[in-house]
Scaffold this motif. Sequence first.
Motif, PDB file in Angstrom:
ATOM      1  N   TRP A 182       1.761 -13.517   0.389  1.00 32.15           N
ATOM      2  CA  TRP A 182       0.587 -12.837   0.942  1.00 32.15           C
ATOM      3  C   TRP A 182       0.968 -12.291   2.319  1.00 32.15           C
ATOM      4  O   TRP A 182       0.781 -12.938   3.335  1.00 32.15           O
ATOM      5  N   PRO A 183       1.551 -11.080   2.344  1.00 32.55           N
ATOM      6  CA  PRO A 183       1.991 -10.480   3.614  1.00 32.55           C
ATOM      7  C   PRO A 183       0.827  -9.811   4.334  1.00 32.55           C
ATOM      8  O   PRO A 183       0.748  -8.584   4.464  1.00 32.55           O
ATOM      9  N   GLY A 184      -0.095 -10.652   4.828  1.00 32.39           N
ATOM     10  CA  GLY A 184      -1.337 -10.141   5.401  1.00 32.39           C
ATOM     11  C   GLY A 184      -1.169  -9.304   6.647  1.00 32.39           C
ATOM     12  O   GLY A 184      -2.057  -8.513   6.994  1.00 32.39           O
ATOM     13  N   GLN A 185      -0.064  -9.468   7.369  1.00 32.58           N
ATOM     14  CA  GLN A 185       0.150  -8.692   8.589  1.00 32.58           C
ATOM     15  C   GLN A 185       0.951  -7.421   8.334  1.00 32.58           C
ATOM     16  O   GLN A 185       1.224  -6.677   9.283  1.00 32.58           O
ATOM     17  N   ASP A 186       1.322  -7.176   7.094  1.00 34.57           N
ATOM     18  CA  ASP A 186       2.111  -5.982   6.776  1.00 34.57           C
ATOM     19  C   ASP A 186       1.178  -4.812   6.490  1.00 34.57           C
ATOM     20  O   ASP A 186       0.448  -4.809   5.494  1.00 34.57           O
ATOM     21  N   GLY A 187       1.200  -3.835   7.391  1.00 35.92           N
ATOM     22  CA  GLY A 187       0.330  -2.683   7.257  1.00 35.92           C
ATOM     23  C   GLY A 187       0.192  -1.984   8.588  1.00 35.92           C
ATOM     24  O   GLY A 187       1.123  -1.959   9.384  1.00 35.92           O
ATOM     25  N   TRP A 188      -0.984  -1.446   8.839  1.00 40.50           N
ATOM     26  CA  TRP A 188      -1.212  -0.717  10.091  1.00 40.50           C
ATOM     27  C   TRP A 188      -2.689  -0.781  10.453  1.00 40.50           C
ATOM     28  O   TRP A 188      -3.534  -1.198   9.640  1.00 40.50           O
ATOM     29  N   ASP A 189      -2.994  -0.384  11.686  1.00 44.53           N
ATOM     30  CA  ASP A 189      -4.365  -0.456  12.190  1.00 44.53           C
ATOM     31  C   ASP A 189      -4.934   0.903  12.606  1.00 44.53           C
ATOM     32  O   ASP A 189      -6.139   1.099  12.548  1.00 44.53           O
ATOM     33  N   TYR A 190      -4.068   1.843  13.050  1.00 50.90           N
ATOM     34  CA  TYR A 190      -4.529   3.113  13.588  1.00 50.90           C
ATOM     35  C   TYR A 190      -3.789   4.279  12.912  1.00 50.90           C
ATOM     36  O   TYR A 190      -2.624   4.134  12.526  1.00 50.90           O
ATOM     37  N   PRO A 191      -4.466   5.434  12.795  1.00 56.34           N
ATOM     38  CA  PRO A 191      -3.744   6.629  12.360  1.00 56.34           C
ATOM     39  C   PRO A 191      -2.567   6.925  13.291  1.00 56.34           C
ATOM     40  O   PRO A 191      -2.647   6.681  14.502  1.00 56.34           O
ATOM     41  N   PHE A 192      -1.494   7.411  12.729  1.00 53.10           N
ATOM     42  CA  PHE A 192      -0.271   7.761  13.454  1.00 53.10           C
ATOM     43  C   PHE A 192       0.501   6.549  13.977  1.00 53.10           C
ATOM     44  O   PHE A 192       1.516   6.707  14.647  1.00 53.10           O
ATOM     45  N   GLN A 193       0.025   5.334  13.700  1.00 49.94           N
ATOM     46  CA  GLN A 193       0.697   4.154  14.245  1.00 49.94           C
ATOM     47  C   GLN A 193       2.074   3.945  13.632  1.00 49.94           C
ATOM     48  O   GLN A 193       2.997   3.493  14.314  1.00 49.94           O
ATOM     49  N   ALA A 194       2.201   4.251  12.335  1.00 50.00           N
ATOM     50  CA  ALA A 194       3.427   3.883  11.637  1.00 50.00           C
ATOM     51  C   ALA A 194       3.857   4.989  10.680  1.00 50.00           C
ATOM     52  O   ALA A 194       3.057   5.855  10.287  1.00 50.00           O
TER      53      ALA A 194
END
Length: 339
Positions: free
Chosen positions: A129-141
């Motif tokens: 469960w890679p719950g921290q894998d992702g992004w929070d804001y547009p253009f962040q990643a």
Amino acid sequence: MTNQPKPEPLYGAGLWHFGQFRDRYATDGYGPPVSTLEAIDRAGDVGDLSVVDINYPFNPAELDIAAVEDALKANGLRAIALTPEIYTRTFCRGGFTNPDPEVRRQAIELVSDAADLTRRLGGDYVKLWPGQDGWDYPFQADYKALWAMSIDAVRELAQRHPDLRFAIEYKPREPRNRMTFSSAARTLLAIEEMDVPNVGILLDFGHSLYGLESPAEAAQMIMARDRLYAIDVNDNFRGWDDDMVVGSVHLVETLEFFHALTQADWQGVWQLDQFPFRENAVEAARAGIEMMRTIWRALQVLDTEALAEAQARQDALAAQRIAKRALLSAQTEGPERGY
């Protein structure tokens, strides 16, 4: 015509069900800290659990695996899986997708250590469960980079431990605003790109609801590709991952979900993932099992031929009548279980 009687399934639970719960308001917890051994004892008190999914590292971290084995044996339980904690503060910017390659390596090695212990405990799979894998804001990643890092990490683990299965638990969001493995379809696409035989999916009923999927449809899609390794069951109001007791809100959809599993002859454990913040954990587990047992009884009396005919006509009202009749009769029919 009803289904032929089938053996009652095994019931399980995530060991966190019996731990300490916190949120951003009660930061000191809804109760005192609970060790891994104490949680195992609480799970044993439920009386109807056969297996547990155990968080790793254990609590305390230096707890010897032999003590865990002894506690499981004393409580008549088996470890079905270990869930490595690749979502804690260390990995707050990502586990498999962390911008720091050393932290990414740390996440992979933590999962590998959990795999070794899963093998020793005789577990069925390692849950990811890679719950921290992702992004929070547009253009962040760079989305392509996140996707590639996630696939590469899981592929590496699967190839390093070819005798074990790895089950990805997808979720649309939380703790990241957007998670890489966010839906059944995206996770299946990632598994296809991994091109390894030992990676599948743990379908969390509440995550599927929360992601605006039909859990039954998602299960059918995953099973059609022989990738449904496990399930977690709970309920919510579809706006958040509330992890409420099974059947509290979406009872008919819960019945439909288990109907899809039984129609496909899926043989896995019916497993709880509930968070009883303010309830007694043992009693909440018993309530969840009682509801799953009621659903199992309903499936034994469900008129599957009439339901299939109604579905062939896409007759919503007839199908609803048939399903609800089975649910209502399950309250009074079927094996006596003391409920």
